[in-house]
Design a protein around this motif. Structure first.
Motif, PDB file in Angstrom:
ATOM      1  N   LYS A  81       1.880  -3.657 -16.606  1.00  0.00           N
ATOM      2  CA  LYS A  81       1.429  -3.842 -15.227  1.00  0.00           C
ATOM      3  C   LYS A  81       2.091  -2.801 -14.350  1.00  0.00           C
ATOM      4  N   GLU A  82       1.333  -2.319 -13.372  1.00  0.00           N
ATOM      5  CA  GLU A  82       1.870  -1.394 -12.380  1.00  0.00           C
ATOM      6  C   GLU A  82       1.191  -1.681 -11.042  1.00  0.00           C
ATOM      7  N   PHE A  83       1.941  -2.231 -10.111  1.00  0.00           N
ATOM      8  CA  PHE A  83       1.355  -2.557  -8.817  1.00  0.00           C
ATOM      9  C   PHE A  83       1.487  -1.381  -7.856  1.00  0.00           C
ATOM     10  N   ILE A  84       0.659  -1.422  -6.819  1.00  0.00           N
ATOM     11  CA  ILE A  84       0.649  -0.368  -5.799  1.00  0.00           C
ATOM     12  C   ILE A  84       1.919  -0.473  -4.954  1.00  0.00           C
ATOM     13  N   ASN A  85       2.445   0.681  -4.565  1.00  0.00           N
ATOM     14  CA  ASN A  85       3.652   0.743  -3.748  1.00  0.00           C
ATOM     15  C   ASN A  85       3.550  -0.191  -2.540  1.00  0.00           C
ATOM     16  N   LYS A  86       4.554  -1.052  -2.364  1.00  0.00           N
ATOM     17  CA  LYS A  86       4.483  -2.079  -1.322  1.00  0.00           C
ATOM     18  C   LYS A  86       4.553  -1.509   0.085  1.00  0.00           C
ATOM     19  N   ASP A  87       5.291  -0.434   0.282  1.00  0.00           N
ATOM     20  CA  ASP A  87       5.333   0.199   1.604  1.00  0.00           C
ATOM     21  C   ASP A  87       3.962   0.746   1.975  1.00  0.00           C
ATOM     22  N   PHE A  88       3.284   1.327   0.997  1.00  0.00           N
ATOM     23  CA  PHE A  88       1.933   1.837   1.216  1.00  0.00           C
ATOM     24  C   PHE A  88       0.986   0.699   1.588  1.00  0.00           C
ATOM     25  N   ILE A  89       1.094  -0.419   0.878  1.00  0.00           N
ATOM     26  CA  ILE A  89       0.262  -1.589   1.188  1.00  0.00           C
ATOM     27  C   ILE A  89       0.509  -2.048   2.617  1.00  0.00           C
ATOM     28  N   GLU A 135      -6.935 -16.694  -2.314  1.00  0.00           N
ATOM     29  CA  GLU A 135      -6.004 -17.296  -1.366  1.00  0.00           C
ATOM     30  C   GLU A 135      -6.183 -16.676   0.012  1.00  0.00           C
ATOM     31  N   GLY A 136      -6.232 -17.547   1.033  1.00  0.00           N
ATOM     32  CA  GLY A 136      -6.371 -17.060   2.406  1.00  0.00           C
ATOM     33  C   GLY A 136      -5.063 -17.040   3.173  1.00  0.00           C
ATOM     34  N   ASN A 137      -4.105 -17.824   2.729  1.00  0.00           N
ATOM     35  CA  ASN A 137      -2.797 -17.873   3.381  1.00  0.00           C
ATOM     36  C   ASN A 137      -1.759 -17.261   2.446  1.00  0.00           C
ATOM     37  N   TYR A 138      -1.131 -16.208   2.898  1.00  0.00           N
ATOM     38  CA  TYR A 138      -0.181 -15.505   2.037  1.00  0.00           C
ATOM     39  C   TYR A 138       0.809 -14.699   2.875  1.00  0.00           C
ATOM     40  N   SER A 139       1.902 -14.356   2.243  1.00  0.00           N
ATOM     41  CA  SER A 139       2.923 -13.511   2.856  1.00  0.00           C
ATOM     42  C   SER A 139       2.884 -12.166   2.161  1.00  0.00           C
ATOM     43  N   LEU A 140       2.522 -11.140   2.883  1.00  0.00           N
ATOM     44  CA  LEU A 140       2.252  -9.830   2.296  1.00  0.00           C
ATOM     45  C   LEU A 140       3.431  -9.283   1.498  1.00  0.00           C
ATOM     46  N   GLU A 141       4.645  -9.492   2.005  1.00  0.00           N
ATOM     47  CA  GLU A 141       5.813  -8.888   1.350  1.00  0.00           C
ATOM     48  C   GLU A 141       6.113  -9.493  -0.017  1.00  0.00           C
ATOM     49  N   ASN A 142       5.517 -10.652  -0.325  1.00  0.00           N
ATOM     50  CA  ASN A 142       5.783 -11.314  -1.607  1.00  0.00           C
ATOM     51  C   ASN A 142       4.749 -10.994  -2.681  1.00  0.00           C
ATOM     52  N   LEU A 143       3.792 -10.117  -2.369  1.00  0.00           N
ATOM     53  CA  LEU A 143       2.669  -9.900  -3.279  1.00  0.00           C
ATOM     54  C   LEU A 143       2.816  -8.629  -4.102  1.00  0.00           C
ATOM     55  N   ASP A 144       2.397  -8.713  -5.373  1.00  0.00           N
ATOM     56  CA  ASP A 144       2.202  -7.528  -6.202  1.00  0.00           C
ATOM     57  C   ASP A 144       0.700  -7.272  -6.245  1.00  0.00           C
ATOM     58  N   ILE A 145       0.277  -6.113  -5.744  1.00  0.00           N
ATOM     59  CA  ILE A 145      -1.147  -5.798  -5.596  1.00  0.00           C
ATOM     60  C   ILE A 145      -1.503  -4.636  -6.518  1.00  0.00           C
ATOM     61  N   TYR A 146      -2.584  -4.814  -7.281  1.00  0.00           N
ATOM     62  CA  TYR A 146      -2.985  -3.827  -8.277  1.00  0.00           C
ATOM     63  C   TYR A 146      -4.215  -3.014  -7.864  1.00  0.00           C
ATOM     64  N   LYS A 147      -5.012  -3.548  -6.956  1.00  0.00           N
ATOM     65  CA  LYS A 147      -6.190  -2.837  -6.470  1.00  0.00           C
ATOM     66  C   LYS A 147      -6.593  -3.453  -5.139  1.00  0.00           C
ATOM     67  N   ILE A 148      -7.286  -2.679  -4.310  1.00  0.00           N
ATOM     68  CA  ILE A 148      -7.754  -3.170  -3.009  1.00  0.00           C
ATOM     69  C   ILE A 148      -9.242  -2.870  -2.899  1.00  0.00           C
TER      70      ILE A 148
END
Length: 262
Positions: A81-89, A135-148
């Motif tokens: 797994k490789e998630f997108i850079n969180k600062d970029f997100i 999910e509609g309710n979330y905290s962005l800083e806690n997420l690992d995101i792989y694609k947008i």
């Protein structure tokens, strides 16, 4: 020697917009026949886990190459797994809000989309995407995101989106619907497939892939035998070693029965 066979979803196993919302009985039987033969079968898709319907999740595939290779599972084990850079997100999400760009952040197993993004919700409804893993309710800083994925038909928003594409990220743009996908260039369906083959110690000449779209080109030209669907464009077909019939004519089953299992 065991084989590994990889399947795209849209335009290959199903065609949701044209009435095929589940794998047809003949194709199911052919894929199961591969497993009965001792071979491995995998989904290789741009979709995140949240976009797989229950039939695909419960079919019995030996694993999944998800979000264009950014998340790879063999059985229940994540092998890469490789998630997108969180600062970029964080940076781009703030600007998505500014430019009224509707977006979904694709993680594992959940994907994250605000309830107010009605137009984007409607777009996914047309593909039969369940809301079970949205999910509609979330905290962005806690997420690992792989694609947008994004929906934007405003010129300022489109210009902003194109401005963030660089040497690290690639994108797909569906101009008809104003739809974009953003993902890391380091990960592709092909790179995910190679990780599976390495993990299972299967030589590349014993690998096969079925696909129909431009994001299938690299995997079709990387595996031992890439098989383009009959409904693929001529541009995609030229990267495959074989061309089968269309998704509507059980092209996957025909090639498994008459070629891979022979």
């Amino acid at each position: 020697m065991k084989k590994a066979v990889f399947f795209d979803i849209d335009g290959t196993l199903v065609d949701c917009l044209n009435g095929i919302k589940d794998i047809t009985p003949r194709v199911k039987k052919a894929i199961h026949a591969l497993q009965e033969n001792g071979d491995y079968v995998f989904i290789a898709t741009g979709r995140p886990y949240a976009f797989l319907n229950e039939a695909l999740r419960n079919f019995g595939f030996d694993g999944f190459v998800l979000t264009n290779g950014a998340y790879v599972k063999v059985k229940e084990k994540c092998i890469y797994k490789e998630f997108i850079n969180k600062d970029f997100i964080n940076d781009i999400v703030g600007n998505f809000e500014k430019y009224n760009i509707q977006y979904i952040l694709q993680g594992e197993p959940y994907s994250y989309i605000k309830d107010e993004h009605k137009k984007l919700h409607s777009f996914y409804d047309s593909f039969g995407i369940s809301k079970k893993y949205l999910e509609g309710n979330y905290s962005l800083e806690n997420l690992d995101i792989y694609k947008i994925e994004m929906l934007c038909d405003d010129k300022k928003g489109i210009d902003y989106f194109l401005s963030i594409v660089n040497d690290e990220y690639d994108y797909i743009h569906d101009e008809e619907h104003g739809f974009f996908e953003l993902y890391s260039k380091r990960n592709t369906k092909a790179s995910g497939i190679l990780k599976v083959l390495d993990f299972l110690d299967i030589p590349i000449e014993n690998s096969y892939a079925f696909g129909d779209g431009k994001n299938d080109i690299e995997m079709l030209s990387t595996v031992g035998c890439g098989i383009a669907m009959g409904n693929a464009s001529d541009y995609v077909k030229k990267y495959a070693k074989k061309v089968t019939d269309t998704v509507h004519n059980d092209g996957v089953a025909l090639e498994i029965e008459n070629f891979i299992l022979k």
